[in-house]
Design an enzyme around this catalytic site. Structure first.
Site, mmCIF file in Angstrom:
data_model
loop_
_atom_site.group_PDB
_atom_site.id
_atom_site.type_symbol
_atom_site.label_atom_id
_atom_site.label_comp_id
_atom_site.label_asym_id
_atom_site.label_seq_id
_atom_site.Cartn_x
_atom_site.Cartn_y
_atom_site.Cartn_z
ATOM 1 N N TYR A 8 0.856 -1.183 0.000
ATOM 2 C CA TYR A 8 0.000 0.000 0.000
ATOM 3 C C TYR A 8 0.894 1.236 0.000
ATOM 4 O O TYR A 8 2.107 1.145 0.164
ATOM 5 C CB TYR A 8 -0.924 -0.006 1.234
ATOM 6 N N ARG A 14 -6.574 3.149 3.494
ATOM 7 C CA ARG A 14 -7.431 1.961 3.534
ATOM 8 C C ARG A 14 -6.706 0.723 4.068
ATOM 9 O O ARG A 14 -7.349 -0.220 4.501
ATOM 10 C CB ARG A 14 -7.994 1.664 2.148
ATOM 11 N N TRP A 73 -26.348 -12.533 1.715
ATOM 12 C CA TRP A 73 -25.500 -13.723 1.767
ATOM 13 C C TRP A 73 -25.523 -14.390 3.136
ATOM 14 O O TRP A 73 -25.464 -15.611 3.227
ATOM 15 C CB TRP A 73 -24.063 -13.364 1.384
#
Length: 168
Positions: A8, A14, A73
């Site tokens: 990253y 994030r 889900w």
């Protein structure tokens, strides 16, 4: 034990949630950070070859992700789960598929002149959706052709053969 490598930018961003989870679970990993100036050399063209293509790839992936995230889900009550799945596949799915089909048109790939991760994500999402509605793509042969093109990429074909066999 697997070896993890987190790649990253040199910032929290994030990736910081992943670093927190690794720290909390005491999981060792390599924290590989990239400077902003080095990003163009590192970035894969799977994101698109121009800034416009990158925006188009992001839009397609986000659209698919928005649709897929509407499915319950984790719903424990099977009757509710089936009802929502059926409604999404019967009412919203056809509109999404028509939009994707129109966007693809006569092109070989969803964006640009080469495969992007939007094509990969389409194949993954459509494979999942076909488990629930096998004839979903019957009236969209171009989207079926795109799925087959992605599946025929040697590295992808190899992974599909090696991956664990699961329903989803």
């Amino acid at each position: 034990m697997p070896n993890y490598k987190l790649i990253y930018f040199n910032m929290r961003g994030r990736a910081e949630i992943i670093r927190y989870i690794f720290a909390y679970l005491d999981i060792k990993y390599e924290d590989h950070r990239i400077e902003q100036a080095d990003w163009p050399e590192v970035k894969s063209n799977l994101a698109g070859n121009t800034e416009l293509e990158q925006c188009q790839v992001d839009a397609i992936v986000d659209t698919l992700d928005d649709f897929m995230s509407r499915f319950p889900w984790a719903e424990k009550k099977q009757d509710i789960k089936n009802q929502v799945f059926n409604e999404l596949l019967a009412y919203d799915g056809p509109h999404l598929l028509q939009d994707l089909d129109t966007y693809l048109g006569e092109k070989e790939w969803l964006v640009g002149n080469s495969v992007t991760w939007a094509d990969f994500y389409w194949e993954i999402c459509s494979t999942t959706l076909l488990v629930f509605k096998p004839h979903l793509l019957d009236i969209h042969p171009r989207l079926v052709t795109l799925r087959k093109k992605v599946q025929a990429i040697p590295a992808i074909a190899d992974w599909i053969q090696r991956r664990p066999q699961t329903k989803l």
